[in-house]
Design a protein around this motif. Sequence first.
Motif, PDB file in Angstrom:
ATOM      1  N   SER A 232      44.092  36.875  36.113  1.00 14.46           N
ATOM      2  CA  SER A 232      43.859  37.960  35.159  1.00 14.46           C
ATOM      3  C   SER A 232      42.410  38.017  34.696  1.00 14.46           C
ATOM      4  CB  SER A 232      44.779  37.797  33.943  1.00 14.46           C
ATOM      5  OG  SER A 232      44.512  36.575  33.261  1.00 14.46           O
ATOM      6  N   GLU A 234      39.870  38.022  36.479  1.00 15.90           N
ATOM      7  CA  GLU A 234      39.040  38.787  37.410  1.00 15.90           C
ATOM      8  C   GLU A 234      38.608  40.120  36.814  1.00 15.90           C
ATOM      9  OE1 GLU A 234      41.301  39.162  40.961  1.00 15.90           O
ATOM     10  OE2 GLU A 234      41.103  37.050  41.549  1.00 15.90           O
ATOM     11  N   ASP A 235      39.331  40.615  35.813  1.00 17.36           N
ATOM     12  CA  ASP A 235      39.002  41.896  35.187  1.00 17.36           C
ATOM     13  C   ASP A 235      37.951  41.762  34.084  1.00 17.36           C
ATOM     14  OD1 ASP A 235      40.901  43.159  36.794  1.00 17.36           O
ATOM     15  OD2 ASP A 235      42.501  42.804  35.340  1.00 17.36           O
ATOM     16  N   ASN A 280      28.524  46.333  36.308  1.00 12.20           N
ATOM     17  CA  ASN A 280      29.944  46.558  36.594  1.00 12.20           C
ATOM     18  C   ASN A 280      30.624  47.058  35.327  1.00 12.20           C
ATOM     19  OD1 ASN A 280      30.886  44.357  34.919  1.00 12.20           O
ATOM     20  ND2 ASN A 280      30.301  42.938  36.561  1.00 12.20           N
ATOM     21  N   LYS A 282      33.376  45.704  34.060  1.00 11.92           N
ATOM     22  CA  LYS A 282      34.279  44.686  33.537  1.00 11.92           C
ATOM     23  C   LYS A 282      34.023  44.434  32.053  1.00 11.92           C
ATOM     24  CE  LYS A 282      34.950  42.151  37.889  1.00 11.92           C
ATOM     25  NZ  LYS A 282      34.866  40.823  38.533  1.00 11.92           N
ATOM     26  N   LYS A 283      35.052  43.995  31.363  1.00 10.21           N
ATOM     27  CA  LYS A 283      34.968  43.793  29.916  1.00 10.21           C
ATOM     28  C   LYS A 283      34.404  42.415  29.575  1.00 10.21           C
ATOM     29  CE  LYS A 283      39.759  42.198  29.875  1.00 10.21           C
ATOM     30  NZ  LYS A 283      41.149  42.573  29.628  1.00 10.21           N
TER      31      LYS A 283
END
Length: 497
Positions: A232, A234-235, A280, A282-283
């Motif tokens: 998870s 990876e996000d 990117n 992503k958060k």
Amino acid sequence: MNTDHESTIASKGNEKRSKNANKPTKKSIDPKLLTPEYILEQRRLRELRKEQIRKEKEALGLLPPPEKDLFLKRPLLEVSKPKPGFPSIKIMSYNLLAQTLIRREIYPTNGKILKWYIRSNILLDEMKYYDADIMCLQEVDKVQYNSFWSGQFENLGFGSKFYRYNTKNHGCVIVYRKTKFECKNQSFIKLDQDLNQTDEEQKLPEARIATNNIGFMAYLHFQPDFVKQFPSLEDANGIIIGTTHLFWHPFGTYERTRQMFMLLYKFKEFKHTLDIILDNKKKFYSFFTGDFNSEPFDAPYRAITTKPIKFSGRSRTVLGCSLSYTYSKDRSLDDEEEEAQLDEEELEHERDNNPDDPEPDVYVPTSEQEQLMDGLEDAHNDLDVRAISLYSAGYKLAHLENSKNPGHRNEPAFSNWVDKWNGMLDYIFLLVPWNKVDDYSDKIDSPEELAATYNVNLVKLLRLPTPAEMGPPPSGQPRLHQYPSDHLCIMAEVQLV
């Protein structure tokens, strides 16, 4: 001539020589055999023998009772049930009490724990016991960091980053577990500096005094093996973690409220920079911790948690009163080893022309002071980020007895306990976006909302004692067998979901 007596002496001498003759002599060892491996093995065997002797004495009741714990151990209290398959991170914030600020006249009844060789090892044992993944530390002496802390952290598998104002003897440290994180970037904040704000932004009012306070942030990238263990992640890019120690002065509410803005503004800048570098979508999970020298009903705390902020009632009275205080021209000190003593002298000097009470029941501000307070409001309300205290969100569910304080937003009663004062000054904030529209002026976020909206499941919080549990005075910390600093560490266990 006493032949019988001489015979007895001779007999005893022969007996002693006979016993010594039967004793095995210690053989000399060829120096070539004294390898590091050999020495380690001999030490291991010696420890085994000691342990065997200890067990035999214990079985015979010959051992003294175990020594009382050198610090009080507190449990992690459950707030929410953990979600299967997601990683947990424990985040600690801890003001260690800089050794350079300790004076016997300030801590007259605290005893030998004030000695660094004793206190340092208790602090270290406490950190080992709570076993956090990220530790944000304040009031860490530069000398002790270089000679003690950095090596200890490295031996325990942690990386660490230290930052201080260039003339101060102590600063802040961010410590992180290297199996989970790699520190990729840092951002340093001098809280007295001016900001390069755009014309579209609400301008922050100027500082009234140089405080030499700092904050800093680190971007902790998730290690590849950690991501493999929890796909998870990876996000997300990782965690942005910040820490600070704000201005301590009793009449410093205006400066602290201004410094709170600086922290959030610089956080936005740092996150924007990382977005460009990483390129990117992503958060980040974003947290800010530290000793904010502000209680939950004070303007600094409310300015970042109760959006949109409108200073009113007690917080406006205290904020306005702080603007009436005129600091001595010598108030900005470079020699911090004398800070504790000099500040008392300066306070005495300043008292003649200044208010006595930093928290009066009534204060009528001047028009200029009204403008400064309005300017602080406008600047804070123009920031599209807000802070959620994890203890405010969840402590009521874990320890209701210690979260009933009026005006405290469900925070515990205190994190700082000295003989003359106690109060809640230390926080772990989750930083989240704010659309400048939704009203959080009275709302307190719930753990369910944190998980559903911001992907942070608040699982546990480290228990803080109640005032009644601190015992009769003098009970100011630090004290042997109680707490090794005048602040108590706080810690949250969160799941990144």
